[in-house]
Design an enzyme around this catalytic site. Structure first.
Site, PDB file in Angstrom:
ATOM      1  N   GLY A 225      -6.742  -8.875 -28.075  1.00  0.00           N
ATOM      2  CA  GLY A 225      -6.785  -9.075 -29.521  1.00  0.00           C
ATOM      3  C   GLY A 225      -5.567  -8.509 -30.224  1.00  0.00           C
ATOM      4  O   GLY A 225      -5.265  -8.885 -31.358  1.00  0.00           O
TER       5      GLY A 225
ATOM      6  N   SER B 256      -2.562  -8.898 -28.966  1.00  0.00           N
ATOM      7  CA  SER B 256      -1.444  -9.780 -28.628  1.00  0.00           C
ATOM      8  C   SER B 256      -0.928 -10.510 -29.855  1.00  0.00           C
ATOM      9  O   SER B 256      -1.693 -11.056 -30.647  1.00  0.00           O
ATOM     10  CB  SER B 256      -1.886 -10.802 -27.585  1.00  0.00           C
TER      11      SER B 256
ATOM     12  N   HIS C  39       0.314 -17.355 -25.730  1.00  0.00           N
ATOM     13  CA  HIS C  39      -0.964 -17.342 -25.023  1.00  0.00           C
ATOM     14  C   HIS C  39      -2.153 -17.158 -25.968  1.00  0.00           C
ATOM     15  O   HIS C  39      -3.293 -17.421 -25.587  1.00  0.00           O
ATOM     16  CB  HIS C  39      -0.972 -16.278 -23.920  1.00  0.00           C
TER      17      HIS C  39
ATOM     18  N   ASP D 187       6.678 -16.680 -24.312  1.00  0.00           N
ATOM     19  CA  ASP D 187       5.358 -16.329 -24.828  1.00  0.00           C
ATOM     20  C   ASP D 187       5.383 -16.169 -26.343  1.00  0.00           C
ATOM     21  O   ASP D 187       4.877 -15.194 -26.898  1.00  0.00           O
ATOM     22  CB  ASP D 187       4.834 -15.052 -24.160  1.00  0.00           C
TER      23      ASP D 187
ATOM     24  N   LEU E 206      21.917 -21.219 -14.414  1.00  0.00           N
ATOM     25  CA  LEU E 206      22.964 -20.940 -13.428  1.00  0.00           C
ATOM     26  C   LEU E 206      22.611 -21.561 -12.077  1.00  0.00           C
ATOM     27  O   LEU E 206      23.433 -22.222 -11.462  1.00  0.00           O
ATOM     28  CB  LEU E 206      23.162 -19.428 -13.293  1.00  0.00           C
TER      29      LEU E 206
ATOM     30  N   VAL F 173      21.045 -19.876  -9.137  1.00  0.00           N
ATOM     31  CA  VAL F 173      21.214 -19.064  -7.933  1.00  0.00           C
ATOM     32  C   VAL F 173      19.869 -18.491  -7.502  1.00  0.00           C
ATOM     33  O   VAL F 173      18.996 -18.245  -8.331  1.00  0.00           O
ATOM     34  CB  VAL F 173      22.193 -17.888  -8.148  1.00  0.00           C
TER      35      VAL F 173
END
Length: 477
Positions: free
Chosen positions: A227, A229, A123, A153, A284, A286
């Site tokens: 900032g 991140s 991001h 991410d 899977l 489900v």
């Protein structure tokens, strides 16, 4: 008589007792850790272009209050109203509007290798036309985005630099709640800011983050702000155990809840990005829900645990397997499934075409089901396929049922009755009752006649395009 006075701050130790050993001694000094790793932490700046504005849109745009205030400023201090002042003192001409400048966003990252691989959050660089990486010594490099993974991410960058100092990678599987953690990043653009706290929990799923349900986040109380991140989360040995990614906040600022991507998970993503340029996850297929106390009682579990299967995505590996709606998945490849959110985290790190061994509870009995996983579609459908599935009044539960095309639909629910209190609504489709298929009114009548009166009953319903279980009691708590 001799009296013995003991200060309140002391310890009274009997002749056969030993003083308890302190479990925590002093507070750590992180200065050596920071000095050793500061030059491995970088600032990541992303240039995001603004959408072009047409000439008509520019000419039709009404002046804002800020525009009028700016004109007044020019008039008072420069003698003209935001116009180009003429050299001869005559009337000026309105200056053409300046083209919009691209937006710039800032985040953090860290050096993975001496030849210029950088790791950050997806991001941070989302939508960027250009990305720049700035080192501790002030040098700035244009970066190439070598690969991104939106569900994880994670973004892998590459800069043309040599001799960089990479971080030391730790083992996030060994992290324990209560251990110290240190973050270095650029909150609000303040490069190489250091904050510290503890690991609060492991394996967290974030609410309202469906795209990231595959990430078993580390929760910390390390102060993280915009900032930060993409920056590293260190353990006390100076090894990176996570990538600071998100905060949980109602104000937009740090509220004591921050989340980091475990480094073991991140490096699995990096390996695929380097080799294939993309990430493929096991699939899977489900639809699941959590098991609460009432549902655990209805299913014969001694406590709420596991992931309760409510349906399948059409043509998925799960739909083709021996799994059935009403089964409870208790573990996957030996990893306990305590909450339903645990299952996507386990499945998501397995490669496509691998086998997963599921421990399953079916009608009160445990057994093993092995499923060959598929590849997670980029647009995995949310809808599930229906179960392989006149009027009837069920007085004990306050229900009026009808049969339509071999389906049992609720026509009405008695207000404040057991069915209403369980969450059933008119137009719901009843699929199973205590795992007995309901494909006719006769089957529904037989199932309700055999209902447990002293314990909740598990009812699988379809509402819209979603299926889920409800616990229905004749006499709800």
């Amino acid at each position: 008589m001799l009296a013995l006075l003991v200060p309140l701050t002391g310890l009274v130790v009997g002749c056969n007792e030993q003083a308890p050993t302190a479990q925590v001694r002093g507070l750590p000094d992180f200065s050596a850790l920071v000095a050793a790793n500061n030059d491995s932490v970088v600032n990541v700046r992303a240039i995001v272009p603004l959408p072009a504005m047409s000439d008509d849109a520019q000419s039709d745009k009404a002046p804002s209050k800020d525009d009028k205030n700016l004109d007044e400023f020019f008039r008072q201090f420069f003698g003209f109203n935001g116009q180009t002042p003429p050299a001869d003192g005559g009337s000026g001409q309105t200056a053409p509007p300046a083209p919009p400048k691209p937006e710039s966003s800032s985040g953090s990252g860290f050096v993975l290798s001496s030849d210029g691989y950088i790791l950050t959050n997806e991001h941070v660089v989302d939508g960027a036309s250009e990305v720049f990486v700035r080192l501790l010594d002030g040098r700035e490099f244009r970066a190439k985005v070598r690969g991104i993974d939106v569900p994880g991410d994670i973004a892998l960058l590459k800069i043309d630099a040599k001799g960089l100092r990479p971080v030391k990678l730790g083992n996030s599987d060994l992290v324990k709640p209560g251990q110290w953690a240190v973050a270095i990043g650029s909150p609000f653009g303040f490069d190489h800011s250091v904050t510290a706290g503890v690991i609060s929990a492991k394996g967290r799923s974030l609410p309202d983050e469906a795209d990231q349900r595959y990430v078993p986040f580390l929760q910390t109380d390390v102060a993280i702000n915009p900032g930060s991140s993409g920056g590293p989360l260190f353990n006390v040995n100076g090894a990176v155990v996570g990538i600071n990614s998100q905060i949980f906040t109602e104000s937009g600022g740090y509220n004591g809840l921050s989340f980091a991507i475990p480094i073991n998970y991140a490096m699995q993503v990096v390996d695929q990005l380097k080799r294939f340029g993309k990430v493929e996850r096991g699939f899977l297929g489900v639809q699941i829900q959590s098991v609460d106390r009432a549902m655990a009682s209805a299913l014969g579990l001694d406590r709420p645990t596991g992931a309760l299967i409510t349906g399948f995505i059409a043509a998925s590996p799960a739909e083709k397997s021996d799994l059935q709606p009403g089964d409870v998945i208790l573990s996957a490849n030996g990893e306990p499934i305590t909450e339903s959110s645990d299952l996507p985290q386990v499945i998501g790190v397995l490669p496509p075409d691998s086998d997963v061994k599921l421990r399953v509870l079916t009608q009160g009995k445990q057994h093993t089901v092995v499923v060959r996983l598929g590849t997670l579609p980029t647009d995995a459908p949310a809808q599930v396929q229906s179960m392989k599935s006149h009027d009837l009044i069920i007085n004990d539960y306050g229900l009026l049922l009808t049969e339509e095309a071999h389906q049992i639909r609720i026509k009405a629910v008695a207000p404040n009755g057991p069915a209403a209190k369980a969450g059933l609504s008119a137009q719901d489709i009843l699929l199973t009752f205590n795992q007995r298929p309901l494909d006719s009114l006769a089957a529904a009548e037989a199932a309700f006649n055999a209902a447990r009166k002293d314990a909740p009953n598990a009812v699988l319903i379809r509402r819209g395009d979603q299926q889920h279980f409800l616990a229905l009691s004749a006499q709800p708590d």
